[in-house]
Motif scaffolding. Structure first.
Motif, PDB file in Angstrom:
ATOM      1  N   ALA A 206       0.818  -0.724  -0.086  1.00 47.10           N
ATOM      2  CA  ALA A 206      -0.090   0.070  -0.203  1.00 47.10           C
ATOM      3  C   ALA A 206       0.932   1.209  -0.175  1.00 47.10           C
ATOM      4  O   ALA A 206       1.857   1.474   0.871  1.00 47.10           O
ATOM      5  N   GLU A 207       0.270   2.059  -1.582  1.00 46.54           N
ATOM      6  CA  GLU A 207       1.328   3.489  -0.839  1.00 46.54           C
ATOM      7  C   GLU A 207       0.049   4.341  -0.545  1.00 46.54           C
ATOM      8  O   GLU A 207      -0.615   4.651  -1.232  1.00 46.54           O
ATOM      9  N   GLN A 208       1.076   5.849   0.475  1.00 50.47           N
ATOM     10  CA  GLN A 208      -0.057   7.431   0.080  1.00 50.47           C
ATOM     11  C   GLN A 208       0.128   7.888  -1.169  1.00 50.47           C
ATOM     12  O   GLN A 208       1.129   8.072  -1.390  1.00 50.47           O
ATOM     13  N   LEU A 209      -0.809   8.330  -1.336  1.00 50.52           N
ATOM     14  CA  LEU A 209      -0.991   8.931  -2.852  1.00 50.52           C
ATOM     15  C   LEU A 209      -1.452  10.704  -1.969  1.00 50.52           C
ATOM     16  O   LEU A 209      -0.222  11.946  -3.479  1.00 50.52           O
ATOM     17  N   THR A 210      -1.778  10.903  -2.008  1.00 46.57           N
ATOM     18  CA  THR A 210      -2.491  12.448  -1.219  1.00 46.57           C
ATOM     19  C   THR A 210      -2.304  12.556   0.599  1.00 46.57           C
ATOM     20  O   THR A 210      -2.549  11.642   0.930  1.00 46.57           O
ATOM     21  N   SER A 211      -2.513  13.695   0.918  1.00 48.85           N
ATOM     22  CA  SER A 211      -1.629  13.840   2.653  1.00 48.85           C
ATOM     23  C   SER A 211      -2.432  15.193   2.210  1.00 48.85           C
ATOM     24  O   SER A 211      -1.188  16.680   2.054  1.00 48.85           O
ATOM     25  N   ASP A 212      -2.721  15.829   2.811  1.00 48.85           N
ATOM     26  CA  ASP A 212      -3.860  17.390   3.203  1.00 48.85           C
ATOM     27  C   ASP A 212      -5.269  17.272   3.469  1.00 48.85           C
ATOM     28  O   ASP A 212      -5.463  16.421   4.326  1.00 48.85           O
ATOM     29  N   GLU A 213      -5.338  18.579   3.951  1.00 49.98           N
ATOM     30  CA  GLU A 213      -6.800  18.599   4.938  1.00 49.98           C
ATOM     31  C   GLU A 213      -8.316  18.204   4.529  1.00 49.98           C
ATOM     32  O   GLU A 213      -8.807  18.422   5.510  1.00 49.98           O
ATOM     33  N   ARG A 214      -8.107  18.140   2.842  1.00 41.16           N
ATOM     34  CA  ARG A 214      -9.106  17.842   2.102  1.00 41.16           C
ATOM     35  C   ARG A 214      -9.592  16.712   2.967  1.00 41.16           C
ATOM     36  O   ARG A 214      -8.728  15.576   3.188  1.00 41.16           O
ATOM     37  N   VAL A 215     -10.967  16.495   2.355  1.00 39.44           N
ATOM     38  CA  VAL A 215     -11.079  14.636   2.498  1.00 39.44           C
ATOM     39  C   VAL A 215     -11.758  14.046   1.194  1.00 39.44           C
ATOM     40  O   VAL A 215     -11.996  14.453   0.517  1.00 39.44           O
ATOM     41  N   ASN A 216     -10.730  13.111   0.246  1.00 44.10           N
ATOM     42  CA  ASN A 216     -10.509  12.962  -0.516  1.00 44.10           C
ATOM     43  C   ASN A 216     -11.085  11.428  -0.588  1.00 44.10           C
ATOM     44  O   ASN A 216     -10.767  10.427   0.137  1.00 44.10           O
ATOM     45  N   TRP A 217     -12.168  11.305  -1.859  1.00 45.45           N
ATOM     46  CA  TRP A 217     -12.949  10.171  -2.207  1.00 45.45           C
ATOM     47  C   TRP A 217     -12.644   9.853  -3.749  1.00 45.45           C
ATOM     48  O   TRP A 217     -12.781  10.743  -4.512  1.00 45.45           O
ATOM     49  N   PHE A 218     -12.855   8.425  -4.026  1.00 44.30           N
ATOM     50  CA  PHE A 218     -13.168   8.133  -5.121  1.00 44.30           C
ATOM     51  C   PHE A 218     -11.824   7.667  -6.063  1.00 44.30           C
ATOM     52  O   PHE A 218     -12.135   8.661  -7.390  1.00 44.30           O
ATOM     53  N   PRO A 219     -11.096   7.782  -6.048  1.00 42.26           N
ATOM     54  CA  PRO A 219     -10.151   7.693  -7.769  1.00 42.26           C
ATOM     55  C   PRO A 219     -10.168   6.749  -8.506  1.00 42.26           C
ATOM     56  O   PRO A 219     -10.303   6.018  -8.640  1.00 42.26           O
ATOM     57  N   HIS A 220     -10.593   7.825  -9.660  1.00 44.69           N
ATOM     58  CA  HIS A 220     -10.790   7.029 -10.785  1.00 44.69           C
ATOM     59  C   HIS A 220      -9.417   6.904 -11.583  1.00 44.69           C
ATOM     60  O   HIS A 220      -9.663   8.831 -12.009  1.00 44.69           O
ATOM     61  N   VAL A 221      -9.383   6.310 -12.377  1.00 45.19           N
ATOM     62  CA  VAL A 221      -7.594   6.136 -13.160  1.00 45.19           C
ATOM     63  C   VAL A 221      -7.964   6.164 -14.594  1.00 45.19           C
ATOM     64  O   VAL A 221      -9.409   5.784 -14.458  1.00 45.19           O
ATOM     65  N   SER A 222      -8.072   7.392 -15.531  1.00 47.01           N
ATOM     66  CA  SER A 222      -7.467   7.289 -16.839  1.00 47.01           C
ATOM     67  C   SER A 222      -7.394   6.133 -17.318  1.00 47.01           C
ATOM     68  O   SER A 222      -6.424   5.019 -17.391  1.00 47.01           O
ATOM     69  N   PRO A 223      -7.919   5.823 -18.278  1.00 43.96           N
ATOM     70  CA  PRO A 223      -7.740   4.703 -19.206  1.00 43.96           C
ATOM     71  C   PRO A 223      -6.605   4.754 -20.165  1.00 43.96           C
ATOM     72  O   PRO A 223      -5.645   2.822 -19.722  1.00 43.96           O
ATOM     73  N   ASP A 224      -6.050   5.396 -19.780  1.00 44.42           N
ATOM     74  CA  ASP A 224      -3.727   5.657 -20.003  1.00 44.42           C
ATOM     75  C   ASP A 224      -3.271   5.081 -19.011  1.00 44.42           C
ATOM     76  O   ASP A 224      -2.383   5.346 -19.037  1.00 44.42           O
ATOM     77  N   GLY A 225      -3.595   4.780 -17.599  1.00 44.28           N
ATOM     78  CA  GLY A 225      -3.337   4.454 -16.453  1.00 44.28           C
ATOM     79  C   GLY A 225      -2.239   6.553 -16.030  1.00 44.28           C
ATOM     80  O   GLY A 225      -1.379   5.342 -15.649  1.00 44.28           O
ATOM     81  N   THR A 226      -2.399   7.255 -16.803  1.00 44.97           N
ATOM     82  CA  THR A 226      -1.980   8.012 -16.695  1.00 44.97           C
ATOM     83  C   THR A 226      -2.450   9.956 -15.705  1.00 44.97           C
ATOM     84  O   THR A 226      -0.976   9.466 -14.500  1.00 44.97           O
TER      85      THR A 226
END
Length: 304
Positions: A206-226
């Motif tokens: 597991a890797e953490q990708l965001t770290s900010d004061e807001r509450v972040n939900w539902f990461p959707h990956v683009s079809p090209d994976g970028t």
């Protein structure tokens, strides 16, 4: 029970070019609370839910057309296209996941009678495995912390990938199958403080990708994976409620380069499922403005 619009509220389905920032309204309704757009694999239409049903909305005009799923119970807003381009997977209000033909027809239940609720979020690139969020319920109706599970798309034994007291949600496969992206409270500084993570398909690394004061939900990956598109709630939000002043955001697949795409009254329903266009240039989302311009705080006061 399906969500409904408040008096004076609209559901507006938009498409946004993530590079130019240009937006277009595809459909607006004062009658049906549409949610969670998926893009058709050929790029010609969106799939949305509303009133407990699934609809197809052609991008060249016209009203959403309901898809008949036979005797499947009312749907929630978790639906994902099968890579075979002939079926889709949906979560229903009976707590189960079903596979159904895109053209309509009788659906087949995928999930087991294991006593948990099943909320679909991802399908592997080869279409063989579903990633879902499982929730145990007690006799008094209380929910356990949601965890990530997988199950064969044709049905079979479940595999639990996470098992702790911190809620996980939104589990979605990378296009090449090397990661499952999710939001989690495992690094929270207070209850509800979800951030974006990714892990290997077996739950490791597991890797953490965001770290900010807001509450972040539902990461959707683009079809090209970028890139990832996601919904960011105000600091202090618990869960992913409706009718909040949220930001639709974009970042690189490793969490870097975050930027805002749109500020909307929404949250729940805005972008619960992957809504990228097949060419990775645009996303679809739903906002729920009030006729009188009320903001999140005004809407919350009206509900209390």
């Amino acid at each position: 029970m399906a969500r409904t619009l408040a008096d004076g509220q609209h559901a507006i389905i938009r498409i946004l070019d993530v590079d130019t920032g240009e937006t277009a309204v595809i459909h607006e309704s004062a009658d049906v609370l549409y949610e969670a757009p998926n893009w058709a694999l050929d790029g010609t239409a969106l799939y949305v839910n509303g009133d407990g049903h699934l609809f197809r909305l052609e991008l060249n005009g016209g009203a959403p057309q309901r898809i008949d799923l036979g005797d499947v119970p009312e749907l929630n807003n978790d639906h994902v296209l099968d890579p075979d381009d002939e079926h889709f997977f949906v979560s229903a209000d009976d707590g189960h996941i079903y596979r159904a033909p895109l053209a309509g027809g009788q659906a087949t239940r995928v999930t087991n009678d294991d006593g948990r609720l099943h909320f679909l979020h991802g399908v592997s690139p080869d279409g063989t495995t579903l990633a879902y969020i499982g929730v145990e319920t007690s006799a008094d109706g209380a929910w356990s912390a949601p965890n990530v599970f997988t199950i064969p798309a044709a049905g079979g034994p479940d595999t639990q990938l996470t098992d702790d007291e911190f809620p996980d949600d939104g589990a979605e496969y990378a296009p090449d199958g090397t990661w499952i992206y999710l939001n989690s409270e495992r690094a929270r500084t207070r209850p509800g403080h979800a951030q974006l993570f990714r892990m290997r398909p077996d739950g490791s690394g597991a890797e953490q990708l965001t770290s900010d004061e807001r509450v972040n939900w539902f990461p959707h990956v683009s079809p090209d994976g970028t890139r990832l598109a996601y919904v960011s709630f105000p600091s202090g939000t618990e869960g992913h409620p409706a009718d909040r002043d949220v930001i639709v955001r974009l970042c690189e697949a490793d969490g870097s380069g975050m930027r805002d795409l749109a500020r909307v009254l929404g949250g729940q329903g805005t972008m619960n499922v992957n809504s990228w266009s097949p060419d990775s240039r645009s996303i679809a989302y739903v906002e729920y403005p009030m006729d009188d311009g009320r903001t999140e705080s005004d809407a919350a006061r009206a509900e209390s």
